[in-house]
Design an enzyme around this catalytic site. Structure first.
Site, PDB file in Angstrom:
ATOM      1  N   GLY A 157      -4.640  -5.624  12.191  1.00  0.00           N
ATOM      2  CA  GLY A 157      -4.923  -3.953  12.228  1.00  0.00           C
ATOM      3  C   GLY A 157      -4.255  -3.280  13.093  1.00  0.00           C
ATOM      4  O   GLY A 157      -5.251  -2.019  13.243  1.00  0.00           O
ATOM      5  N   PRO A 217       5.244 -12.644  12.412  1.00  0.00           N
ATOM      6  CA  PRO A 217       6.112 -12.904  11.395  1.00  0.00           C
ATOM      7  C   PRO A 217       5.581 -12.726  10.150  1.00  0.00           C
ATOM      8  O   PRO A 217       4.584 -12.934   9.651  1.00  0.00           O
ATOM      9  CB  PRO A 217       5.822 -14.667  11.582  1.00  0.00           C
ATOM     10  CG  PRO A 217       4.752 -14.775  12.360  1.00  0.00           C
ATOM     11  CD  PRO A 217       4.655 -13.352  13.217  1.00  0.00           C
ATOM     12  N   ARG A 253      -5.759 -15.700  -2.635  1.00  0.00           N
ATOM     13  CA  ARG A 253      -5.650 -14.279  -2.596  1.00  0.00           C
ATOM     14  C   ARG A 253      -5.627 -13.982  -3.813  1.00  0.00           C
ATOM     15  O   ARG A 253      -4.686 -13.996  -4.928  1.00  0.00           O
ATOM     16  CB  ARG A 253      -4.172 -14.268  -2.062  1.00  0.00           C
ATOM     17  CG  ARG A 253      -4.053 -14.663  -0.720  1.00  0.00           C
ATOM     18  CD  ARG A 253      -2.529 -14.828  -0.014  1.00  0.00           C
ATOM     19  NE  ARG A 253      -2.710 -15.380   1.270  1.00  0.00           N
ATOM     20  CZ  ARG A 253      -1.472 -15.510   2.041  1.00  0.00           C
ATOM     21  NH1 ARG A 253      -0.560 -15.371   1.579  1.00  0.00           N
ATOM     22  NH2 ARG A 253      -1.805 -16.274   2.990  1.00  0.00           N
ATOM     23  N   ALA A 258       6.421 -13.086   5.609  1.00  0.00           N
ATOM     24  CA  ALA A 258       7.436 -13.815   4.595  1.00  0.00           C
ATOM     25  C   ALA A 258       8.149 -12.697   3.850  1.00  0.00           C
ATOM     26  O   ALA A 258       7.780 -11.670   3.591  1.00  0.00           O
ATOM     27  CB  ALA A 258       6.612 -14.689   3.560  1.00  0.00           C
ATOM     28  N   THR A 266       2.004 -21.920  13.569  1.00  0.00           N
ATOM     29  CA  THR A 266       0.963 -21.288  12.961  1.00  0.00           C
ATOM     30  C   THR A 266      -0.123 -22.452  12.777  1.00  0.00           C
ATOM     31  O   THR A 266       0.333 -23.235  11.792  1.00  0.00           O
ATOM     32  CB  THR A 266       1.253 -20.430  11.572  1.00  0.00           C
ATOM     33  OG1 THR A 266       2.211 -19.323  12.153  1.00  0.00           O
ATOM     34  CG2 THR A 266       0.112 -19.903  10.772  1.00  0.00           C
ATOM     35  N   TYR A 302       5.678 -23.450  10.515  1.00  0.00           N
ATOM     36  CA  TYR A 302       4.235 -24.180   9.708  1.00  0.00           C
ATOM     37  C   TYR A 302       5.000 -25.749   9.925  1.00  0.00           C
ATOM     38  O   TYR A 302       5.745 -26.277   9.078  1.00  0.00           O
ATOM     39  CB  TYR A 302       4.362 -23.879   8.327  1.00  0.00           C
ATOM     40  CG  TYR A 302       3.755 -22.504   7.979  1.00  0.00           C
ATOM     41  CD1 TYR A 302       2.487 -22.303   8.183  1.00  0.00           C
ATOM     42  CD2 TYR A 302       4.510 -21.384   7.325  1.00  0.00           C
ATOM     43  CE1 TYR A 302       1.800 -21.016   8.028  1.00  0.00           C
ATOM     44  CE2 TYR A 302       3.870 -20.388   7.011  1.00  0.00           C
ATOM     45  CZ  TYR A 302       2.649 -20.132   7.194  1.00  0.00           C
ATOM     46  OH  TYR A 302       1.939 -18.824   7.068  1.00  0.00           O
ATOM     47  N   HIS A 333      -4.240 -14.126  10.556  1.00  0.00           N
ATOM     48  CA  HIS A 333      -3.125 -14.209   9.715  1.00  0.00           C
ATOM     49  C   HIS A 333      -3.387 -13.087   8.565  1.00  0.00           C
ATOM     50  O   HIS A 333      -3.003 -12.711   7.595  1.00  0.00           O
ATOM     51  CB  HIS A 333      -3.507 -15.328   8.854  1.00  0.00           C
ATOM     52  CG  HIS A 333      -1.937 -15.905   8.269  1.00  0.00           C
ATOM     53  ND1 HIS A 333      -1.613 -16.988   8.225  1.00  0.00           N
ATOM     54  CD2 HIS A 333      -1.122 -15.489   7.094  1.00  0.00           C
ATOM     55  CE1 HIS A 333      -0.488 -17.395   7.815  1.00  0.00           C
ATOM     56  NE2 HIS A 333      -0.231 -16.601   7.013  1.00  0.00           N
ATOM     57  N   GLN A 390       8.760 -18.561  13.817  1.00  0.00           N
ATOM     58  CA  GLN A 390       7.524 -19.068  13.551  1.00  0.00           C
ATOM     59  C   GLN A 390       7.534 -20.454  12.604  1.00  0.00           C
ATOM     60  O   GLN A 390       8.288 -20.383  11.687  1.00  0.00           O
ATOM     61  CB  GLN A 390       6.763 -18.170  12.813  1.00  0.00           C
ATOM     62  CG  GLN A 390       5.439 -18.309  12.227  1.00  0.00           C
ATOM     63  CD  GLN A 390       5.614 -19.099  10.654  1.00  0.00           C
ATOM     64  OE1 GLN A 390       6.277 -18.311   9.887  1.00  0.00           O
ATOM     65  NE2 GLN A 390       4.724 -19.775  10.300  1.00  0.00           N
ATOM     66  N   ARG A 423       2.000  -5.827   8.616  1.00  0.00           N
ATOM     67  CA  ARG A 423       2.476  -5.044   7.491  1.00  0.00           C
ATOM     68  C   ARG A 423       2.939  -3.658   7.574  1.00  0.00           C
ATOM     69  O   ARG A 423       3.879  -3.436   6.812  1.00  0.00           O
ATOM     70  CB  ARG A 423       1.059  -4.814   6.826  1.00  0.00           C
ATOM     71  CG  ARG A 423       0.355  -5.972   6.061  1.00  0.00           C
ATOM     72  CD  ARG A 423      -0.847  -5.775   5.405  1.00  0.00           C
ATOM     73  NE  ARG A 423      -1.549  -6.600   4.655  1.00  0.00           N
ATOM     74  CZ  ARG A 423      -2.389  -7.700   5.601  1.00  0.00           C
ATOM     75  NH1 ARG A 423      -2.444  -7.510   6.836  1.00  0.00           N
ATOM     76  NH2 ARG A 423      -2.830  -8.702   4.978  1.00  0.00           N
ATOM     77  N   LYS A 433      -0.404 -19.715  16.993  1.00  0.00           N
ATOM     78  CA  LYS A 433      -0.799 -18.485  16.403  1.00  0.00           C
ATOM     79  C   LYS A 433      -2.170 -18.639  15.332  1.00  0.00           C
ATOM     80  O   LYS A 433      -1.871 -19.534  14.486  1.00  0.00           O
ATOM     81  CB  LYS A 433       0.342 -17.930  15.588  1.00  0.00           C
ATOM     82  CG  LYS A 433       0.170 -16.759  14.581  1.00  0.00           C
ATOM     83  CD  LYS A 433       1.491 -16.235  14.232  1.00  0.00           C
ATOM     84  CE  LYS A 433       1.154 -14.923  13.199  1.00  0.00           C
ATOM     85  NZ  LYS A 433       0.467 -15.277  11.806  1.00  0.00           N
ATOM     86  N   ARG A 490      -5.641 -12.938   5.587  1.00  0.00           N
ATOM     87  CA  ARG A 490      -4.903 -13.706   4.226  1.00  0.00           C
ATOM     88  C   ARG A 490      -5.220 -15.142   4.063  1.00  0.00           C
ATOM     89  O   ARG A 490      -5.127 -15.711   3.269  1.00  0.00           O
ATOM     90  CB  ARG A 490      -3.613 -13.587   4.606  1.00  0.00           C
ATOM     91  CG  ARG A 490      -2.863 -12.264   4.256  1.00  0.00           C
ATOM     92  CD  ARG A 490      -1.543 -12.074   4.656  1.00  0.00           C
ATOM     93  NE  ARG A 490      -0.337 -12.550   3.744  1.00  0.00           N
ATOM     94  CZ  ARG A 490      -0.017 -11.994   2.785  1.00  0.00           C
ATOM     95  NH1 ARG A 490      -0.513 -10.810   2.446  1.00  0.00           N
ATOM     96  NH2 ARG A 490       0.817 -12.289   2.053  1.00  0.00           N
ATOM     97  N   ARG A 539      -2.622  -0.164  14.073  1.00  0.00           N
ATOM     98  CA  ARG A 539      -1.770   0.809  13.405  1.00  0.00           C
ATOM     99  C   ARG A 539      -1.660   2.063  14.159  1.00  0.00           C
ATOM    100  O   ARG A 539      -1.129   3.079  13.710  1.00  0.00           O
ATOM    101  CB  ARG A 539      -2.975   1.306  12.066  1.00  0.00           C
ATOM    102  CG  ARG A 539      -3.187  -0.043  11.257  1.00  0.00           C
ATOM    103  CD  ARG A 539      -1.876  -0.338  10.365  1.00  0.00           C
ATOM    104  NE  ARG A 539      -2.355  -1.324   9.313  1.00  0.00           N
ATOM    105  CZ  ARG A 539      -2.291  -2.821   9.748  1.00  0.00           C
ATOM    106  NH1 ARG A 539      -1.573  -3.119  10.966  1.00  0.00           N
ATOM    107  NH2 ARG A 539      -2.433  -3.692   8.907  1.00  0.00           N
ATOM    108  N   SER A 563       9.951 -15.399  10.392  1.00  0.00           N
ATOM    109  CA  SER A 563       8.841 -16.164   9.571  1.00  0.00           C
ATOM    110  C   SER A 563       9.819 -17.475   8.930  1.00  0.00           C
ATOM    111  O   SER A 563      11.001 -17.523   8.615  1.00  0.00           O
ATOM    112  CB  SER A 563       8.413 -15.485   8.519  1.00  0.00           C
ATOM    113  OG  SER A 563       7.704 -16.590   7.424  1.00  0.00           O
TER     114      SER A 563
END
Ligand SMILES: Cc1cc2nc3c(=O)[nH]c(=O)nc-3n(C[C@H](O)[C@H](O)[C@H](O)COP(=O)(O)O)c2cc1C
Ligand SMILES: CCCCCCC(=O)C(=O)O
Length: 353
Positions: A280, A82, A168, A84, A159, A133, A247, A131, A302, A223, A250, A282, A111
């Site tokens: 991570g 998820p 951030r 945003a 989450t 919150y 996360h 997902q 990402r 999560k 983040r 990739r 999300s």
């Protein structure tokens, strides 16, 4: 294979394409992490400290990447995490992502901060998880769970790593606080039509997970589990799965890399629940290593946003295809016919990067 900009050979290429296309403020929102971004970097670095011990002469000429997960059949053990605000990456936003997930035969976790209404994303027809919150307003939370059920979502991903918002600093430097005009968190509309802000509820606790468990028959995954004691509590509270996640670096900067946390969670859960991991991922070899160390499946965050920014549905599809093809090749080279054959003896941890 779709070659984006003629350079889309791997996810780093797709990320480069996205960086060139996106507003730098939005790139930083997507790419960034909390604090010094130590955890953000650690997630990817952890994979460089694990090496594969391939088997030979095992006749792995036919690979089968499919898995079953909480009642869903997936074409590969890679889900969409998820994330945003997909309309910052592409005008079609989450609907484009959902088309790509459906084409690739995997689950999109929508999300709570989606910029398209859940019902429009569900109309695409692919398997979705939602997902959540959990909000301190139990009435609103309950209505949102019912909305996810009515839209046909097949699981709730709660989450639990966000009692407050991570610091951030990229976003603080840009003063990025609001979505551009016309973009809203469409799932936060209340019955009066007002769109609420998403609350990070520091009061969220285990009894509230028990409340959610009573509220819905949907499978519930937590999560953001990193500590083995919490994984045992998750089992005790009747949840159906855990996602080892920080996360994407983040939230708590300095938190352990997810791959480093995974063996402790797998041991604590001891086969009683599926254990998913994100952070991570990739390369197909990253998927292989995570599964060999006990993950049932992984999620990617990402890279999906980079694909979306570069090419909408086709871009996300390209990212998913790259991961699937890379995993298939890695399995062949490691002498493994499918996810079910992966085991810890195929991975060695080394000291450096
Ligand atoms: C731009 C962005 C937005 C995110 N939004 C959410 C969100 O709304 N809810 C959530 O639970 N996690 C969110 N996450 C965390 C992801 O679900 C996931 O844990 C993380 O991205 C995995 O790491 P990766 O990006 O290295 O694959 C977000 C991550 C990013 C990068
Ligand atoms: C207050 C807006 C909440 C959006 C949350 C998105 C998210 O989880 C992220 O990591 O960003």
């Amino acid at each position: 294979m779709l070659a984006l900009d003629g350079t889309g050979l791997n996810l780093a290429d797709v990320a480069d394409g996205a960086r060139r296309r996106l507003d730098p403020v939005h790139w930083d929102f997507f790419a960034g992490g909390a604090g010094d971004e130590r955890t953000l970097r650690a997630n990817e670095e952890a994979f460089t400290r694990h090496r594969i011990l391939p088997r030979i002469l095992r006749g792995a000429q036919v690979r089968d990447l499919r898995i079953s997960l909480l009642g869903c059949r997936l074409a590969m053990p890679v889900l969409i995490a998820p994330t945003a605000f997909h309309r910052l990456a592409h005008p079609e936003g989450e609907v484009a992502t959902a088309h790509a997930a459906a084409e690739a035969g995997t689950i999109m976790v929508v999300s709570m901060a989606a910029t398209r209404p859940l019902e429009e994303i569900a109309a695409v027809g692919g398997p979705l998880w939602f997902q959540l919150y959990p909000q301190s307003d139990l009435g609103f939370t309950s209505a949102l769970v019912r909305r996810a059920e009515a839209a046909g979502c097949r699981a709730l991903v709660v989450t639990v790593d966000s009692p407050v918002f991570g610091r951030r600093e990229r976003d603080l430097r840009h003063r990025f606080v609001d979505l551009p005009p016309g973009l809203l968190c469409e799932n936060m509309r209340d019955p009066s039509g007002r769109v609420r802000d998403i609350e990070m509820d520091a009061g969220l606790d285990w009894p509230r997970i028990g409340w959610l468990r009573e509220l819905t028959t949907l499978p519930i995954l937590l999560k953001g589990v990193l500590h083995p004691a919490d994984a045992r509590l998750a089992v005790a509270h009747g949840v159906d799965g855990v996602v080892v996640s920080n996360h994407g670096g983040r939230q708590l900067d300095g938190a352990v890399a997810t791959l480093d946390a995974l063996p402790g969670i797998v041991a604590a859960v001891d086969g009683r629940l599926p254990v998913l991991l994100d952070g991570g991922i990739r390369r197909g070899t990253d998927v292989l290593v995570a599964l060999a160390l006990g993950a049932t499946a992984v999620l990617v965050g990402r890279p999906v946003l980079w694909g979306l920014a570069v090419g909408g549905v086709a871009g996300v599809r390209h990212v998913l295809d790259l991961l699937r093809d890379d995993l298939d090749r890695a399995l062949a080279l490691a002498g493994v016919a499918g996810p079910g054959e992966l085991s810890g003896d195929l991975v060695a941890k080394v000291a450096g990067g």
